[in-house]
Scaffold this active site. Structure first.
Site, PDB file in Angstrom:
ATOM      1  N   LYS A  11      20.316  43.368 -28.855  1.00  0.00           N
ATOM      2  CA  LYS A  11      19.487  44.470 -28.343  1.00  0.00           C
ATOM      3  C   LYS A  11      18.356  44.841 -29.309  1.00  0.00           C
ATOM      4  CE  LYS A  11      23.169  46.488 -25.466  1.00  0.00           C
ATOM      5  NZ  LYS A  11      23.896  47.734 -25.093  1.00  0.00           N
ATOM      6  N   TYR A  51      20.786  46.420 -15.206  1.00  0.00           N
ATOM      7  CA  TYR A  51      21.736  47.525 -15.367  1.00  0.00           C
ATOM      8  C   TYR A  51      21.935  48.321 -14.073  1.00  0.00           C
ATOM      9  CZ  TYR A  51      22.247  47.003 -20.456  1.00  0.00           C
ATOM     10  OH  TYR A  51      22.551  46.543 -21.713  1.00  0.00           O
ATOM     11  N   ASN A 114      23.618  50.017 -29.570  1.00  0.00           N
ATOM     12  CA  ASN A 114      24.855  49.435 -30.099  1.00  0.00           C
ATOM     13  C   ASN A 114      24.771  47.914 -30.263  1.00  0.00           C
ATOM     14  OD1 ASN A 114      24.981  48.760 -27.436  1.00  0.00           O
ATOM     15  ND2 ASN A 114      26.852  49.884 -26.961  1.00  0.00           N
ATOM     16  N   HIS A 117      24.984  43.341 -26.045  1.00  0.00           N
ATOM     17  CA  HIS A 117      25.583  43.397 -24.711  1.00  0.00           C
ATOM     18  C   HIS A 117      26.494  42.186 -24.559  1.00  0.00           C
ATOM     19  CE1 HIS A 117      26.046  43.466 -20.334  1.00  0.00           C
ATOM     20  NE2 HIS A 117      25.888  42.147 -20.408  1.00  0.00           N
ATOM     21  N   GLU A 128      24.961  37.416 -14.586  1.00  0.00           N
ATOM     22  CA  GLU A 128      24.043  37.776 -15.675  1.00  0.00           C
ATOM     23  C   GLU A 128      23.355  36.534 -16.254  1.00  0.00           C
ATOM     24  OE1 GLU A 128      26.502  41.844 -16.882  1.00  0.00           O
ATOM     25  OE2 GLU A 128      26.453  40.194 -18.308  1.00  0.00           O
TER      26      GLU A 128
HETATM   27  P1  IDP Z   1      29.423  47.920 -22.759  1.00  0.00           P
HETATM   28  O1  IDP Z   1      28.046  47.534 -23.255  1.00  0.00           O
HETATM   29  O2  IDP Z   1      30.390  48.083 -23.895  1.00  0.00           O
HETATM   30  O3  IDP Z   1      29.951  47.007 -21.672  1.00  0.00           O
HETATM   31  P2  IDP Z   1      28.865  49.878 -20.657  1.00  0.00           P
HETATM   32  O4  IDP Z   1      29.771  51.004 -20.279  1.00  0.00           O
HETATM   33  O5  IDP Z   1      28.763  48.713 -19.727  1.00  0.00           O
HETATM   34  O6  IDP Z   1      29.299  49.398 -22.137  1.00  0.00           O
HETATM   35  O7  IDP Z   1      27.436  50.510 -20.892  1.00  0.00           O
HETATM   36  C1  IDP Z   1      26.284  49.707 -20.952  1.00  0.00           C
HETATM   37  C2  IDP Z   1      25.412  50.198 -22.092  1.00  0.00           C
HETATM   38  O8  IDP Z   1      24.950  51.522 -21.804  1.00  0.00           O
HETATM   39  C3  IDP Z   1      26.124  50.357 -23.453  1.00  0.00           C
HETATM   40  O9  IDP Z   1      26.243  49.146 -24.172  1.00  0.00           O
HETATM   41  C4  IDP Z   1      25.220  51.350 -24.156  1.00  0.00           C
HETATM   42  O10 IDP Z   1      24.034  50.724 -24.647  1.00  0.00           O
HETATM   43  C5  IDP Z   1      24.845  52.272 -23.003  1.00  0.00           C
HETATM   44  N1  IDP Z   1      25.766  53.424 -22.901  1.00  0.00           N
HETATM   45  C6  IDP Z   1      27.039  53.417 -22.464  1.00  0.00           C
HETATM   46  N2  IDP Z   1      27.586  54.646 -22.492  1.00  0.00           N
HETATM   47  C7  IDP Z   1      26.608  55.468 -22.965  1.00  0.00           C
HETATM   48  C8  IDP Z   1      26.546  56.874 -23.237  1.00  0.00           C
HETATM   49  O11 IDP Z   1      27.505  57.632 -23.047  1.00  0.00           O
HETATM   50  N3  IDP Z   1      25.356  57.340 -23.733  1.00  0.00           N
HETATM   51  C9  IDP Z   1      24.273  56.538 -23.956  1.00  0.00           C
HETATM   52  N4  IDP Z   1      24.292  55.226 -23.702  1.00  0.00           N
HETATM   53  C10 IDP Z   1      25.439  54.685 -23.236  1.00  0.00           C
HETATM   54 MG    MG Z   2      29.188  46.704 -19.778  1.00  0.00          MG
END
Ligand code: IDP
Ligand code: MG
Length: 140
Positions: A11, A51, A114, A117, A128
């Site tokens: 990312k 997304y 974070n 992905h 994807e």
């Molecule tokens: P993942 O990446 O661990 O699969 P997902 O729930 O699929 O997590 O969420 C997709 C992305 O959305 C996350 O990697 C993160 O960048 C963002 N995200 C998820 N939850 C939050 C939140 O509570 N606040 C802000 N961004 C979030």
């Molecule tokens: Mg996810």
């Protein structure tokens, strides 16, 4: 067991800090092989499409803005149980909850920024991978 494939994104928070190599090494050390890779700047349309499953979530708009804020590296990873293996080495979504030694524990800045992905199922991995790669761009 036969090798399977998953889809990964390094990312913008990570490319900005020049962590493409460090993160790829973690993936390789986890037994995953990079069989396709390209550095792109996602368009808003691509981010929103990718997304779309999170459209109703409160963080959707910010997430799409973040994912288009700088370059990303999209990758296809191959290995035994690739989806699960990648999820293990990525660590929990929130770096505060991520286990020691995981990519997100080591590198993530926040729950949004974070660093990586990873697909969450074989079915989504295929969707994807097809979203970003043509078959001839994947060389196993
Ligand atoms: P993942 O990446 O661990 O699969 P997902 O729930 O699929 O997590 O969420 C997709 C992305 O959305 C996350 O990697 C993160 O960048 C963002 N995200 C998820 N939850 C939050 C939140 O509570 N606040 C802000 N961004 C979030
Ligand atoms: Mg996810």
């Amino acid at each position: 067991m036969a090798a399977t494939r998953t889809f990964s994104i390094i990312k913008p928070d990570a490319t900005r800090r020049n962590l493409t190599g460090a993160i790829t090494k973690k993936l390789e050390d986890a037994g995953l092989r990079v069989v396709a890779s390209k550095r792109i700047h996602m368009t808003r349309d691509q981010a929103e499409g990718f997304y779309a499953v999170h459209k109703e979530r409160p963080f959707y708009n910010d997430l799409c803005a973040f994912m288009t804020s700088g370059p990303v590296v999209v990758q296809v990873l191959e290995g035994e149980n690739a989806v699960l293996r990648n999820r293990e080495v990525m660590g929990a979504t929130n770096p505060a909850d991520a286990a020691e030694g995981t990519i997100r524990k080591e590198f993530a800045e926040s729950i949004e920024a974070n660093s990586v992905h990873g697909s969450d199922s074989d079915e989504n991995a295929k969707i994807e991978i097809d979203f970003f790669f043509k078959p001839e761009e994947i060389v196993g």
